[in-house]
Design an enzyme around this catalytic site. Structure first.
Site, PDB file in Angstrom:
ATOM      1  N   GLU A   9     -18.730  21.624 -17.120  1.00 16.01           N
ATOM      2  CA  GLU A   9     -19.127  20.295 -17.593  1.00 16.01           C
ATOM      3  C   GLU A   9     -18.355  19.220 -16.830  1.00 16.01           C
ATOM      4  O   GLU A   9     -18.907  18.169 -16.466  1.00 16.01           O
ATOM      5  CB  GLU A   9     -18.870  20.167 -19.092  1.00 16.01           C
ATOM      6  CG  GLU A   9     -19.759  21.057 -19.950  1.00 16.01           C
ATOM      7  CD  GLU A   9     -19.425  20.932 -21.432  1.00 16.01           C
ATOM      8  OE1 GLU A   9     -19.270  19.792 -21.907  1.00 16.01           O
ATOM      9  OE2 GLU A   9     -19.312  21.977 -22.098  1.00 16.01           O
ATOM     10  N   SER A  14     -12.982  23.942 -29.794  1.00 20.54           N
ATOM     11  CA  SER A  14     -13.159  22.659 -30.465  1.00 20.54           C
ATOM     12  C   SER A  14     -11.989  22.418 -31.415  1.00 20.54           C
ATOM     13  O   SER A  14     -11.469  23.354 -32.033  1.00 20.54           O
ATOM     14  CB  SER A  14     -14.474  22.656 -31.247  1.00 20.54           C
ATOM     15  OG  SER A  14     -14.515  21.593 -32.172  1.00 20.54           O
ATOM     16  N   ASN A  64      -2.907  -1.813  13.223  1.00 18.15           N
ATOM     17  CA  ASN A  64      -4.353  -1.602  13.150  1.00 18.15           C
ATOM     18  C   ASN A  64      -4.759  -0.271  13.770  1.00 18.15           C
ATOM     19  O   ASN A  64      -5.515   0.506  13.180  1.00 18.15           O
ATOM     20  CB  ASN A  64      -5.092  -2.742  13.863  1.00 18.15           C
ATOM     21  CG  ASN A  64      -4.905  -4.076  13.174  1.00 18.15           C
ATOM     22  OD1 ASN A  64      -4.263  -4.167  12.132  1.00 18.15           O
ATOM     23  ND2 ASN A  64      -5.456  -5.124  13.753  1.00 18.15           N
ATOM     24  N   GLN A 118      -7.665  -1.952   3.946  1.00 14.28           N
ATOM     25  CA  GLN A 118      -6.572  -1.236   3.283  1.00 14.28           C
ATOM     26  C   GLN A 118      -7.100  -0.429   2.102  1.00 14.28           C
ATOM     27  O   GLN A 118      -6.535   0.603   1.730  1.00 14.28           O
ATOM     28  CB  GLN A 118      -5.512  -2.234   2.798  1.00 14.28           C
ATOM     29  CG  GLN A 118      -4.364  -1.616   2.018  1.00 14.28           C
ATOM     30  CD  GLN A 118      -3.298  -2.644   1.677  1.00 14.28           C
ATOM     31  OE1 GLN A 118      -2.665  -3.205   2.553  1.00 14.28           O
ATOM     32  NE2 GLN A 118      -3.115  -2.908   0.393  1.00 14.28           N
ATOM     33  N   LYS A 172     -16.517  27.394 -31.797  1.00 20.00           N
ATOM     34  CA  LYS A 172     -16.970  26.913 -30.501  1.00 20.00           C
ATOM     35  C   LYS A 172     -16.251  27.582 -29.326  1.00 20.00           C
ATOM     36  O   LYS A 172     -15.059  27.824 -29.368  1.00 20.00           O
ATOM     37  CB  LYS A 172     -16.784  25.395 -30.393  1.00 20.00           C
ATOM     38  CG  LYS A 172     -17.692  24.573 -31.291  1.00 20.00           C
ATOM     39  CD  LYS A 172     -19.157  24.765 -30.946  1.00 20.00           C
ATOM     40  CE  LYS A 172     -19.525  24.237 -29.584  1.00 20.00           C
ATOM     41  NZ  LYS A 172     -19.343  22.779 -29.444  1.00 20.00           N
ATOM     42  N   HIS A 213     -39.564  22.358 -13.023  1.00 17.33           N
ATOM     43  CA  HIS A 213     -39.683  21.371 -14.116  1.00 17.33           C
ATOM     44  C   HIS A 213     -38.988  21.859 -15.393  1.00 17.33           C
ATOM     45  O   HIS A 213     -39.327  21.428 -16.492  1.00 17.33           O
ATOM     46  CB  HIS A 213     -41.151  21.061 -14.431  1.00 17.33           C
ATOM     47  CG  HIS A 213     -41.965  20.677 -13.244  1.00 17.33           C
ATOM     48  ND1 HIS A 213     -41.996  19.407 -12.752  1.00 17.33           N
ATOM     49  CD2 HIS A 213     -42.757  21.439 -12.431  1.00 17.33           C
ATOM     50  CE1 HIS A 213     -42.794  19.368 -11.682  1.00 17.33           C
ATOM     51  NE2 HIS A 213     -43.250  20.593 -11.459  1.00 17.33           N
ATOM     52  N   SER A 245       0.821  -1.218   0.000  1.00 16.17           N
ATOM     53  CA  SER A 245       0.000   0.000   0.000  1.00 16.17           C
ATOM     54  C   SER A 245       0.854   1.267   0.000  1.00 16.17           C
ATOM     55  O   SER A 245       0.322   2.368   0.000  1.00 16.17           O
ATOM     56  CB  SER A 245      -0.925   0.012   1.219  1.00 16.17           C
ATOM     57  OG  SER A 245      -0.187  -0.014   2.427  1.00 16.17           O
TER      58      SER A 245
END
Length: 521
Positions: free
Chosen positions: A350, A337, A170, A382, A343, A216, A83
């Site tokens: 986003e 773009s 632990n 882990q 664009k 809505h 790890s």
């Protein structure tokens, strides 16, 4: 990511006074003979963190837990179970916990003061070498704890072998992890506040601007833009509150719980808990090493933050479209773009919307990981680190870029004003007018509904209807009805606490300017 998430809370007064005592006559620290030389510990980091060159060319080092084993683990098992590739992020908190533990052991007479001093000096040197990029992380030493302990043993010898007295990995890893999460929460809360400030400042710049309110995704009622922006600020404030509550619940020390049953040695868990800035030791040693509630709660709070940010992102992406045209992001927060020259995309928002899925996924990973695990510790746990590290890094990035975007957008007043007449946004205010005239609301609702139908047939707005047209629907209508029609008049009529009325929003804005200590000049 280490530098991003470590806060000044690592150095508590209690902790500093605890491990700095009796260091006026430090013990000389000399490297002792070991399987490998101390020099290799502090060579520059290699490109790969999985194996040092030394580990690949020399025989495997005996594990610190290897006394009852006759064979070394295979390379495949070692690679699968390590790890260190990700938990090295805990190094600062691991060293912090070890210093507190060593000082407690000395206080309780389990190690000598000179042994404590050697350990503390060695840990200081290891921390320095890590931060200088000199420390070599070794996969054959499995994790951050064993890497640091083995390096400390190379450096100071026998005293280092006493450091793990009355401690298991632990409880050690849970101590590190709780400290790390505590500091991470502080960073996220600070990032939330920065975004709140950016949103309030954006609201201040757009005083009096009315926009369509939606339900809505259909036109509903007129609202002040300031009111909508402050709705996001309120959501973020609850996010910060959830994290603060989470921090209070996680701030209990598992250190000294050992593997699961505690210890028969005379340790003082309250001493280490106080030194590390915890509220108290955890009461139950089994719970202390098996609990991951604090991570689940933390990642749940992060997921709610991500959902809130995704909703902001969705709104602003829509508003930046040609169909809405309500906002124009600056070039500095937009992309283009590769094929369409015209664009200009609001890509940061986003990606904020998209990365919310990642944060939610981190939570689901943890929930699934913990499902069905028997008490107490299991190696499955882990796997709690990487989703947590990812969640924190992603949420901070989302908060930072949303604040950056908020500071680099312009609301298109003229486009918004031209869009306001559509949708009969003043219809509910007209119903309120009839209620004030003594008409039951359900009857008022019906009358206004028929008024809208009349407007549709005439292709006009409610304020364009003649008084004669209105009286054909209800004799209650009088000349004062026009004081309730049109979006500007409608907004003026709102007066309930928390509403979009001018005075109400001014009060809300004043509250947040004061709370966030924003200088309006």
């Amino acid at each position: 990511m280490e530098s991003l998430l470590y806060s000044s809370s690592l150095q508590t007064p209690a902790f500093s006074s605890l491990f700095n005592k009796s260091l006026s006559t430090p013990t000389p620290i000399l490297p002792l003979p070991h399987t490998h030389t101390a020099k290799s510990r502090f060579e520059p980091l290699s490109c790969t963190m999985s194996h040092s060159a030394e580990a690949l060319t020399n025989p495997k080092e005996t594990k610190l837990w290897g006394g009852r084993f006759e064979e070394s683990v295979t390379d495949i098992v070692e690679k699968f179970t390590e790890s260190i590739s990700f938990d090295k992020q805990l190094y600062k908190h691991d060293i912090m916990g070890s210093k507190a533990h060593a000082s407690m052991l000395a206080q309780q007479g389990l190690i000598s003061l000179s042994e404590r001093d050697s350990i503390l000096k060695g840990l200081d040197e290891i921390e320095r070498s890590i931060e200088a990029g000199e420390f070599v992380w070794r996969t054959d030493r499995e994790d951050v704890h064993m890497n640091i302990e083995a390096a400390l043993t190379d450096m100071v010898g026998e005293p280092a072998k006493k450091l793990h007295t009355a401690r298991s990995r632990n409880d050690q890893v849970l101590t590190d992890f709780r400290l790390w999460c505590r500091d991470a929460i502080d960073r996220i809360v600070a990032s939330i506040r920065n975004l709140q400030v950016a949103l309030v400042k954006l609201a201040l710049k757009n005083e009096g601007l009315i926009i369509p309110g939606y339900t809505h995704l259909q036109r509903a009622q007129p609202v002040l833009l300031q009111h909508l922006l402050l709705a996001f600020v309120e959501q973020l404030d609850r996010d910060a509150g959830r994290l603060t509550d989470c921090k209070a619940r996680l701030n209990f020390s598992p250190l000294g719980a050992c593997a699961l049953a505690g210890t028969g040695l005379p340790i003082d868990r309250f001493m280490t808990s106080n030194a590390l800035g915890f509220t108290a030791p955890m009461r139950n040693s089994i719970d202390a090493v098996s609990d991951r509630d604090f991570v689940l709660e933390f990642l749940s709070a992060n997921s709610i933050i991500a959902v809130h940010l995704s909703r902001i992102g969705e709104e602003w992406v829509l508003w930046a479209s040609e169909e809405f045209g309500f906002i124009t992001p600056s070039d500095s927060v937009s992309t283009g773009s590769s094929i369409m020259p015209q664009k200009k995309n609001p890509d940061p928002m986003e990606l904020v919307r998209g990365k919310s899925a990642r944060v939610i996924g981190d939570l689901v990973t943890l929930l699934t990981l913990c499902k069905g695990l028997p008490l107490a510790y299991n190696r499955d746990l882990q796997e709690d680190k990487e989703p947590t590290f990812d969640s924190v890094k992603t949420v901070i990035g989302m908060l930072e870029v949303t604040a950056e975007f908020a500071q680099n957008i312009t609301f298109n007043d003229e486009r918004i004003r031209k869009a306001l007449p559509a949708g009969y946004l003043d219809a509910t205010t007209l119903a309120d007018y009839l209620v004030k005239k003594g008409i039951p609301f359900r009857t008022s609702h019906d009358i206004v509904g028929r008024s809208v139908a009349l407007c549709v047939s005439k292709n006009c707005q409610l304020q364009d209807l003649s008084l004669e047209d209105m009286r054909s629907l209800s004799p209650v209508f009088d000349n004062d009805v026009y004081e309730f029609l049109g979006v500007e008049n409608a907004v003026k009529k709102f007066s309930s606490y928390g509403s979009t009325g001018l005075a109400c929003v001014a009060d809300q804005l004043g509250y947040w300017v004061s709370k966030l200590e924003i200088n309006k000049s």
